[in-house]
Scaffold this active site. Structure first.
Site, short mmCIF file in Angstrom:
data_model
loop_
_atom_site.label_atom_id
_atom_site.label_comp_id
_atom_site.label_asym_id
_atom_site.label_seq_id
_atom_site.Cartn_x
_atom_site.Cartn_y
_atom_site.Cartn_z
N ARG A 25 21.03 -16.18 -1.22
CA ARG A 25 19.61 -16.13 -0.86
C ARG A 25 18.87 -17.43 -1.17
O ARG A 25 17.96 -17.82 -0.44
CB ARG A 25 18.95 -14.95 -1.59
CG ARG A 25 17.48 -14.71 -1.25
CD ARG A 25 16.99 -13.44 -1.94
NE ARG A 25 15.54 -13.36 -2.00
CZ ARG A 25 14.76 -12.86 -1.06
NH1 ARG A 25 15.30 -12.40 0.06
NH2 ARG A 25 13.46 -12.80 -1.22
N ILE A 51 9.95 -14.87 3.46
CA ILE A 51 11.26 -14.24 3.42
C ILE A 51 11.05 -12.92 2.71
O ILE A 51 10.44 -12.86 1.63
CB ILE A 51 12.30 -15.13 2.69
CG1 ILE A 51 13.66 -14.41 2.59
CG2 ILE A 51 11.81 -15.58 1.32
CD1 ILE A 51 14.77 -15.30 2.00
N SER A 52 11.50 -11.84 3.30
CA SER A 52 11.25 -10.51 2.76
C SER A 52 11.96 -10.32 1.42
O SER A 52 12.97 -10.96 1.13
CB SER A 52 11.72 -9.43 3.73
OG SER A 52 10.98 -9.46 4.92
N GLN A 53 11.42 -9.41 0.61
CA GLN A 53 12.05 -9.11 -0.68
C GLN A 53 13.43 -8.52 -0.46
O GLN A 53 13.70 -7.86 0.57
CB GLN A 53 11.18 -8.14 -1.46
CG GLN A 53 11.10 -6.74 -0.87
CD GLN A 53 10.11 -5.84 -1.58
OE1 GLN A 53 8.99 -5.68 -1.12
NE2 GLN A 53 10.53 -5.27 -2.69
#
Length: 208
Positions: A25, A51-53
């Site tokens: 990530r 950027i999504s969790q």
């Protein structure tokens, strides 16, 4: 991340957990936020996008039940992280990103990291990619005011689509399952995404 953010919150799909573990990530996070790469929070990636969790990435992916032979459309590719996760589960992933700078950087990043079955295109994702349809699964990584009809039309029979639907403040994650004669919608959980801007989304970002 896997143990404390995903397993403890109900993500049990072994293939999804393996994909989340295999994709670095931090490679998709801007340098100034790298120390927070594995925190369970969305992070800025530039141009007002995020950027999504990790949890929401895993939850959306798990809901689609992607198979190794399937073709997946991702709308709102952003930095490319979600596409990389999907690439570990699908045969091919086609991403659409409306911002040229993000589309180019995502494409270059995914190529550099070896995700050869991901193809990033620049354009209005609310139109989908009719020339490449139908798709077995569609993941929309931005909030729409309603289900974009072109995306529903490009979903194969037996296909699944996951999309956040709502306004700027209140959204819900919806799973759409397309049968031969009907479409079933399941509400999964509340969520909060950046707006899906486009002809079949928000013409401009909704007022906050």
């Amino acid at each position: 991340m896997i143990q404390t953010q995903l397993r403890r919150r109900g993500i049990t799909d072994a293939a999804v957990l393996a994909a989340m573990e295999s994709v670095p990530r931090h490679e998709f996070v801007p340098r100034e936020f790298r120390e927070k790469s594995y925190d369970d929070v969305p992070l800025p990636i530039g141009d007002g996008q995020t950027i999504s969790q990790p949890y929401i990435v895993a939850a959306m992916t798990a809901a689609l039940h992607v198979k190794p032979t399937e073709r997946v459309l991702e709308v709102g590719t952003g930095c490319g992280y979600q596409a990389a996760i999907l690439s570990r589960l699908a045969g091919e992933v086609f991403g659409v990103e409306r911002r040229p700078e993000l589309a180019l950087s995502a494409s270059e990043r995914l190529e550099r990291l070896g995700y050869e079955n991901v193809h990033v295109h620049c354009g209005d994702g609310t139109f989908g990619m009719p020339d490449l349809a139908p798709f077995d699964a569609i993941l929309v990584a931005a909030a729409a005011p309603a289900i974009p009809q072109p995306l529903l039309a490009q979903l194969a029979e037996g296909g699944r689509m996951i999309v956040p639907v709502g306004d700027a403040e209140h959204q819900e994650l919806q799973l759409i399952e397309k049968g031969s004669k009907s479409v079933r919608t399941t509400i999964l959980e509340g969520c909060r995404f950046v707006p899906l801007v486009g002809y079949h989304g928000w013409q401009d970002p909704p007022l906050r």
